[in-house]
Design an enzyme around this catalytic site. Structure first.
Site, PDB file in Angstrom:
ATOM      1  N   ARG A 275      -3.760   0.590   6.794  1.00 47.58           N
ATOM      2  CA  ARG A 275      -3.659   1.769   6.135  1.00 47.58           C
ATOM      3  C   ARG A 275      -4.647   2.189   5.130  1.00 47.58           C
ATOM      4  O   ARG A 275      -4.770   1.228   4.172  1.00 47.58           O
ATOM      5  CB  ARG A 275      -2.205   2.082   5.455  1.00 47.58           C
ATOM      6  CG  ARG A 275      -2.162   3.450   4.805  1.00 47.58           C
ATOM      7  CD  ARG A 275      -0.565   3.593   4.411  1.00 47.58           C
ATOM      8  NE  ARG A 275      -0.631   4.827   3.744  1.00 47.58           N
ATOM      9  CZ  ARG A 275      -0.752   5.057   2.397  1.00 47.58           C
ATOM     10  NH1 ARG A 275      -0.863   3.930   1.678  1.00 47.58           N
ATOM     11  NH2 ARG A 275      -0.712   6.041   1.869  1.00 47.58           N
TER      12      ARG A 275
ATOM     13  N   HIS B 245       6.329  12.445  -2.398  1.00 52.00           N
ATOM     14  CA  HIS B 245       5.353  11.646  -1.591  1.00 52.00           C
ATOM     15  C   HIS B 245       6.148  10.630  -0.691  1.00 52.00           C
ATOM     16  O   HIS B 245       6.629   9.604  -1.306  1.00 52.00           O
ATOM     17  CB  HIS B 245       4.195  11.093  -2.290  1.00 52.00           C
ATOM     18  CG  HIS B 245       3.236  10.565  -1.386  1.00 52.00           C
ATOM     19  ND1 HIS B 245       2.204  11.285  -0.805  1.00 52.00           N
ATOM     20  CD2 HIS B 245       2.863   9.359  -1.488  1.00 52.00           C
ATOM     21  CE1 HIS B 245       1.249  10.357  -0.282  1.00 52.00           C
ATOM     22  NE2 HIS B 245       1.672   9.090  -0.529  1.00 52.00           N
TER      23      HIS B 245
END
Length: 82
Positions: A28, A18
């Site tokens: 974000r 990831h």
């Protein structure tokens, strides 16, 4: 028992590392879109012979926590090789 024919079954599926690219100008947001099975849920493969022994989701989570504590990272499925 859950049979993971397309997932962890004898290394047919490999998850990717990831990685997140951040942007210093835009905030974000992360949203989980899946649920974990109960800790008593048995995970196994319908393909025989299986490279992995059957294990519960609880065993998997416990092993991940122990690995992170002891060596600093998640080892993953190789801990459950038959």
């Amino acid at each position: 028992m859950c049979c993971l024919s397309q997932a962890w079954s004898n290394d047919l599926y490999k998850s990717v590392e990831h990685r997140v690219m951040t942007n210093g100008k835009v905030e974000r947001y992360s949203i989980a879109y899946f649920l974990c099975p109960s800790y008593e849920f048995t995970i196994g493969s319908y393909r025989k012979p299986s490279r992995y022994r059957n294990f519960t989701f609880g065993e998997f989570r416990k092993q991940v926590q122990e690995d992170v504590k002891k060596i600093g990272y998640k080892v993953g499925l190789s801990r459950f090789l038959a």
